[in-house]
Design a protein around this motif. Structure first.
Motif, PDB file in Angstrom:
ATOM      1  N   GLY A  45       0.985  -1.130   0.154  1.00 43.69           N
ATOM      2  CA  GLY A  45       0.182  -0.392   0.294  1.00 43.69           C
ATOM      3  C   GLY A  45       0.867   1.424   0.016  1.00 43.69           C
ATOM      4  O   GLY A  45       0.978   2.213  -0.457  1.00 43.69           O
ATOM      5  N   ALA A  46       2.106   1.535   0.789  1.00 42.27           N
ATOM      6  CA  ALA A  46       2.068   2.212   1.182  1.00 42.27           C
ATOM      7  C   ALA A  46       3.531   2.603  -0.708  1.00 42.27           C
ATOM      8  O   ALA A  46       3.476   3.884  -0.987  1.00 42.27           O
ATOM      9  CB  ALA A  46       3.862   2.656   2.016  1.00 42.27           C
ATOM     10  N   GLU A 239      -7.595   2.921  14.443  1.00 46.39           N
ATOM     11  CA  GLU A 239      -9.061   2.631  14.137  1.00 46.39           C
ATOM     12  C   GLU A 239      -9.549   4.535  14.199  1.00 46.39           C
ATOM     13  O   GLU A 239     -11.004   3.547  14.070  1.00 46.39           O
ATOM     14  CB  GLU A 239      -9.523   2.206  15.052  1.00 46.39           C
ATOM     15  N   ASP A 240      -8.258   4.911  14.564  1.00 43.53           N
ATOM     16  CA  ASP A 240      -9.534   6.596  14.376  1.00 43.53           C
ATOM     17  C   ASP A 240      -9.196   7.460  13.350  1.00 43.53           C
ATOM     18  O   ASP A 240     -10.289   8.098  13.596  1.00 43.53           O
ATOM     19  CB  ASP A 240      -8.477   7.488  15.866  1.00 43.53           C
ATOM     20  N   ASN A 241      -9.479   7.080  12.050  1.00 41.66           N
ATOM     21  CA  ASN A 241      -9.545   7.508  11.040  1.00 41.66           C
ATOM     22  C   ASN A 241      -9.487   6.448   9.662  1.00 41.66           C
ATOM     23  O   ASN A 241      -9.505   5.230   9.453  1.00 41.66           O
ATOM     24  CB  ASN A 241      -8.267   8.413  10.909  1.00 41.66           C
ATOM     25  N   GLU A 242     -10.263   7.090   9.185  1.00 41.32           N
ATOM     26  CA  GLU A 242     -10.972   6.591   8.010  1.00 41.32           C
ATOM     27  C   GLU A 242      -9.714   5.640   7.120  1.00 41.32           C
ATOM     28  O   GLU A 242      -9.674   4.272   6.325  1.00 41.32           O
ATOM     29  CB  GLU A 242     -11.252   6.916   6.437  1.00 41.32           C
ATOM     30  N   ARG A 243      -8.179   5.723   6.863  1.00 42.97           N
ATOM     31  CA  ARG A 243      -7.258   5.571   6.782  1.00 42.97           C
ATOM     32  C   ARG A 243      -7.410   4.397   6.864  1.00 42.97           C
ATOM     33  O   ARG A 243      -6.505   3.066   6.619  1.00 42.97           O
ATOM     34  CB  ARG A 243      -6.330   6.562   6.075  1.00 42.97           C
ATOM     35  N   GLY A 244      -6.770   4.182   8.547  1.00 47.37           N
ATOM     36  CA  GLY A 244      -6.324   2.800   9.230  1.00 47.37           C
ATOM     37  C   GLY A 244      -4.769   3.385   9.579  1.00 47.37           C
ATOM     38  O   GLY A 244      -4.544   2.715  10.467  1.00 47.37           O
TER      39      GLY A 244
END
Ligand SMILES: Nc1nc(=O)c2c([nH]1)NC[C@@H]1CN(c3ccc(C(=O)N[C@@H](CCC(=O)O)C(=O)O)cc3)C=[N+]21
Length: 296
Positions: A45-46, A239-244
């Protein structure tokens, strides 16, 4: 004291404007635009994000580009054949092989197969060796971008003590050589095996950190007035944002920013400058082709 932010995003946009006008001038003379080829192996992914950022930058400045995506299972010899093919392709000016590569492929062997005058990442042994020559060829993209960023903010380098933390072949090693041999800094190279790292980092006028260890450098490890360059960019799952994930540099920004005179943010610091340097190298490769390999 609060530090001046070394804004890589802003400076990279300025550089892109400069490159775009040179590309427009080439096109006005009916010359072809510089052409970058990027090889991506696998589906990390990166790596996909970084390569996509590079392709988007090519589009913005009007370069041609070719993206070749191979499966993780590609053999080293097949990859070598692809590199030979692009080396021989007159239409392509620059080639990068995105790292990391799968374990069964030798990154150093593969990157060293790129023709030095198409090696716009500056990873070949030829271009690494040329750092100490009067005709440096193509400089490695991240170190080149860092020097450019420091210069545009008029950070004094000559005679200053630059402490490099990290001795990788892609960043630490060429960065310390460029600071010592091109910019006449006094250079100390530290790395993960250094005993009492803080002893050295506290002496830095310019501190460059490229270890991949999140928040390694804390406020107590630097002196007042230091200029800090954070090359680290680690994805930490959340888990705090959409991107993960969130991105973390190698420097504890909140602590170090209070003592520094200059500091790069993560994101928005070194990352965009690496891409700007890649574009500068590709333009250079396209316009000076034959001379890069012949001058000594
Ligand atoms: N052959 C090769 N050449 C490289 O230059 C190379 C490589 N392999 N492998 C990996 C590292 C890493 N690297 C980055 C480039 C751009 C950003 C970048 O655009 N960063 C954005 C944020 C991107 C994000 O959101 O993840 C920023 O810092 O603002 C980051 C990292 C190039 N590298």
């Amino acid at each position: 004291m609060s530090a001046t932010i070394l804004d890589g995003r802003k400076v990279s946009r300025e550089i892109e404007e400069e490159i775009k006008s040179e590309v427009d001038a080439l096109k006005a003379k009916n010359k072809k635009a510089p052409h970058l080829a990027a090889i991506l192996v696998g589906d990390d992914g990166a790596s996909q994000t970084y390569v996509n950022n590079k392709i988007k930058a090519c589009k913005r400045v009007g370069f041609e580009y070719t993206l070749l995506n191979f499966p993780t299972t590609i053999s080293e010899s097949k990859l070598m054949t692809e590199i030979e093919r692009i080396n021989a392709d007159e239409d392509i000016d620059g080639l990068i092989v995105q790292l990391p590569l799968p374990d069964h492929i030798s990154a150093s062997k593969v990157t060293d197969r790129i023709l030095p005058h198409k090696d716009v990442d500056g990873f070949t042994n030829e271009n690494y060796g040329r750092i100490t020559s009067k005709h440096p060829g193509l400089l490695p993209a991240t170190p080149f971008g860092i020097v450019e960023l420091l210069k545009r903010y008029k950070v004094d380098i000559k005679g200053k003590h630059c402490v490099m933390v990290g001795n990788s072949r892609t960043v630490g090693a060429p960065m310390s050589s460029i600071m010592a041999y091109h910019e006449n800094a006094t250079v100390t190279v530290c790395h993960i095996h250094t005993v009492d790292l803080a002893h050295y980092t506290k002496q830095a006028d310019i501190l460059i950190v490229a270890t991949g260890k999140p928040a390694l450098i804390t406020g107590d490890m630097v002196k007042e007035g230091v200029a800090v360059v954070d090359v680290g960019i680690t994805r930490i799952p959340t888990e705090d944002n959409e991107r993960g994930y969130i991105l973390s540099g190698d420097v504890n920004f909140e602590e170090v920013e209070k003592k520094a005179s200059f500091i790069t943010p993560v994101p928005g610091g070194v990352g965009p400058m690496t891409i700007a340097s890649l574009l500068m190298n590709t333009l250079k490769a396209a316009t000076t082709k034959s001379t890069i390999t012949t001058e000594i």
